[in-house]
Scaffold this motif. Structure first.
Motif, PDB file in Angstrom:
ATOM      1  N   VAL A 106       0.845  -1.205   0.000  1.00  0.00           N
ATOM      2  CA  VAL A 106       0.000   0.000   0.000  1.00  0.00           C
ATOM      3  C   VAL A 106       0.880   1.255   0.000  1.00  0.00           C
ATOM      4  O   VAL A 106       0.528   2.267  -0.612  1.00  0.00           O
ATOM      5  N   CYS A 109       1.662   2.118  -3.469  1.00  0.00           N
ATOM      6  CA  CYS A 109       0.552   2.797  -4.134  1.00  0.00           C
ATOM      7  C   CYS A 109       0.524   4.279  -3.718  1.00  0.00           C
ATOM      8  O   CYS A 109       0.362   5.175  -4.562  1.00  0.00           O
ATOM      9  N   ASP A 137      -6.989   1.763   3.303  1.00  0.00           N
ATOM     10  CA  ASP A 137      -6.545   0.791   2.298  1.00  0.00           C
ATOM     11  C   ASP A 137      -5.570  -0.226   2.889  1.00  0.00           C
ATOM     12  O   ASP A 137      -5.538  -1.376   2.463  1.00  0.00           O
ATOM     13  N   THR A 141      -6.260  -4.179   2.895  1.00  0.00           N
ATOM     14  CA  THR A 141      -5.251  -5.094   2.355  1.00  0.00           C
ATOM     15  C   THR A 141      -4.855  -6.143   3.397  1.00  0.00           C
ATOM     16  O   THR A 141      -4.744  -7.327   3.085  1.00  0.00           O
ATOM     17  N   ARG A 147      -7.703  -3.458  -1.609  1.00  0.00           N
ATOM     18  CA  ARG A 147      -7.820  -2.042  -1.252  1.00  0.00           C
ATOM     19  C   ARG A 147      -9.244  -1.608  -1.554  1.00  0.00           C
ATOM     20  O   ARG A 147      -9.840  -2.089  -2.502  1.00  0.00           O
ATOM     21  N   TYR A 148      -9.751  -0.682  -0.731  1.00  0.00           N
ATOM     22  CA  TYR A 148     -11.091  -0.170  -1.020  1.00  0.00           C
ATOM     23  C   TYR A 148     -11.056   0.678  -2.292  1.00  0.00           C
ATOM     24  O   TYR A 148     -12.075   0.950  -2.887  1.00  0.00           O
ATOM     25  N   ASP A 152      -6.182   4.592  -4.847  1.00  0.00           N
ATOM     26  CA  ASP A 152      -6.124   4.490  -6.306  1.00  0.00           C
ATOM     27  C   ASP A 152      -6.922   5.609  -6.971  1.00  0.00           C
ATOM     28  O   ASP A 152      -6.536   6.123  -8.008  1.00  0.00           O
ATOM     29  N   SER A 268      -9.165   1.176  11.511  1.00  0.00           N
ATOM     30  CA  SER A 268      -8.891   1.996  10.319  1.00  0.00           C
ATOM     31  C   SER A 268      -8.863   3.480  10.684  1.00  0.00           C
ATOM     32  O   SER A 268      -7.826   4.129  10.628  1.00  0.00           O
TER      33      SER A 268
END
Ligand code: HEM
Length: 468
Positions: A106, A109, A137, A141, A147-148, A152, A268
């Motif tokens: 992640v 990303c 994310d 993961t 990933r939600y 991205d 989260s």
């Protein structure tokens, strides 16, 4: 109940303690304390000091299944034991490090997005939102290898994050009057009305979790799931949870849903919030940012993502994380418990059995005699100025992760994520805050933050030789 909708209940509670002392009755049957010395009394490691109905209000309502219990919000101590014991080893400090490769995926990303969207053109970014995207994310993961899509797409896909805020805003006042919650929110009629007008956050997340579990079971069954493979270095939580449940007839079939849901809900926003606090404080106090940057530089770390084993024992990094957790806990209403038979005495006050008692981490963490007269301020040095025993004592006085039997299960995982992200950002980018006055905090049980805007530039050394 009237304080909570003001979104500044933590500040009002702090004022009440300043005015009336260390033990204050704040409701018909609710007593708040602010002295860290009380923590071991109210949050013991043994059974017999259960969570109050406050937590029942945080359970999402599901049709057919009533309100869904998760490790975090379950109040029955037997069910809690049944849920927590099988998974506890997955959260040990050693096991937590097994998730590092998933965090690195992640981070890669995030790096791509920051480089292409912002570092190249100096555009202002909502750093707070990107950190939040990262935290969600990463948890997606680690939990289901998915990933939600927040990173991205660079936005709140499907409005999932904003519906969490809405859910918390409506649930938070109810935490103070659980009986009203049962009438207004946790029944079929109330749910039907809500469904007509909007989909609640808990349900959209539950839907996501339910789909992910179905997909995972199917791919494990037909052998297409690579991360479920016993030899994989990227084994996610859900594979581990399903394996556990299938290995024991005593574990109920709904346990993987409850476990997965606990991760997503408890692990989260909380992590994202701490990451934001630490970045906000570092950027607002550049002397501390420079000190941390110098420590990271002299530690000769792997780039672009330093390895956890290289970061684990860096004293100033650790002090910044401790201070961030102290000064701005993500959950900021008192953690309520019910006094057992025989009653208890705290700071000279006897509380009979059945009294609800709790401390708000925001208030407890700012206790001046315990943490210092400057407890209101960010000063990571407080963690380093005396010996290890002093540091351990301070750590025990911080209520951010809860304490005792119901202490945060995911603490080591959360710290791992934070220890990975902060050095990555600071080593690779020169970051400037735009306007610290724009940073706002709202207490709706979660301490939500908005307005952390920044500009960043790639640091020359990370561009020239990314392998350094
Ligand atoms: C780093 C940020 C985090 C903070 C500040 C935090 C804070 C907390 C707090 C305060 C509690 C207990 C509250 C109470 O007494 O009512 C808790 C419980 C819990 N947390 Fe965390 N948490 C964090 C990260 C995580 C992560 C990453 C996970 C999952 C991977 C997680 C999973 C849990 C679970 C399962 C519980 C319930 C434990 C039990 O009741 O036995 N948390 N957390």
């Amino acid at each position: 109940m009237l304080w909570v909708p003001t979104k500044r209940a933590h500040l009002i509670l702090q004022e009440m303690h300043e005015k009336y002392g260390e033990v204050v009755r704040i409701g018909p049957n609710m007593v708040s304390f602010c002295n860290p010395e009380v923590i071991p009394i109210v949050y013991p490691t043994r059974q017999g000091f259960p969570k109050s109905d406050f937590y029942a209000t945080l359970r999402p309502y599901t049709r057919g299944g009533g309100a869904l219990q998760a490790v975090f919000n379950v109040t029955d101590e037997k069910v809690h034991k049944q849920l927590k014991s099988p998974i506890a080893p997955i959260f040990s400090p050693t096991s937590a490090t097994l998730f590092e490769p998933l965090v690195d995926d992640v981070l890669q990303c995030l790096l791509n997005q920051l480089d292409t969207r912002f570092a190249a053109n100096g555009e202002v970014l909502n750093l707070g939102a990107w950190v939040q995207f990262f935290a969600f994310d990463v948890m997606g993961t680690m939990t289901f290898s998915k990933r939600y899509g927040f990173l991205d797409n660079g936005r709140d896909v499907g409005g999932m994050l904003s519906t969490i805020v809405d859910f918390m805003r409506s649930a938070a006042p109810m935490t103070q009057v659980p009986w009203l919650d049962r009438i207004m929110r946790k029944n079929l009629i109330a749910d039907t009305f809500r469904q007509i007008f909007n989909q609640t956050a808990s349900l959209s997340i539950l839907g996501f979790v339910g789909d992910a579990i179905k997909e995972k079971r199917a791919s494990l069954a037909n052998g297409t799931d690579k991360v479920g493979d016993k030899t994989s270095t990227k084994k996610d939580f859900l594979s581990r949870y399903i394996e556990l449940q299938e290995s024991s007839a005593e574990i109920p079939h709904w346990a993987p849903t409850a476990w997965t849901f606990s991760n997503v809900i408890a692990g989260s926003d909380s992590v994202g919030s701490l990451m934001r606090t630490i970045m906000f404080c570092l950027l607002s106090y550049p002397n501390t940012l420079d000190k941390l940057y110098n420590e990271l530089l002299s530690a000769n770390l792997s780039r672009p993502f330093p390895a956890y084993k290289e970061l684990r024992n860096l004293p100033y990094l650790d002090a910044c994380i401790q201070e961030g957790s102290r000064i701005h806990p993500p959950f900021a209403l008192p953690f309520e418990r019910v006094v057992p038979e025989g009653g208890i005495t705290i700071i000279g006050h006897f509380l009979p059995a059945g009294t609800v008692v709790g401390g708000s981490p925001y208030v407890v963490n700012r206790h001046k005699s315990f943490f210092g007269q400057d407890a209101e301020f960010w000063r990571p040095e407080r963690w380093l100025e005396k010996d290890d025993a002093h540091k351990r004592r301070l750590e025990q006085g911080v209520l951010t992760f809860g304490a005792g039997r119901r202490v945060c299960l995911g603490k080591h995982i959360g710290i791992l994520e934070i220890k990975k992200l902060i050095p990555f950002l600071i080593l690779n980018y020169d970051i400037r805050i735009i306007d610290r006055e724009k940073f706002q905090v709202e207490n709706s049980w979660f301490l939500f933050q908005t307005g952390l805007y920044a500009q960043l530039q790639k640091r020359p050394e990370s561009v020239i030789n990314p392998q350094l």
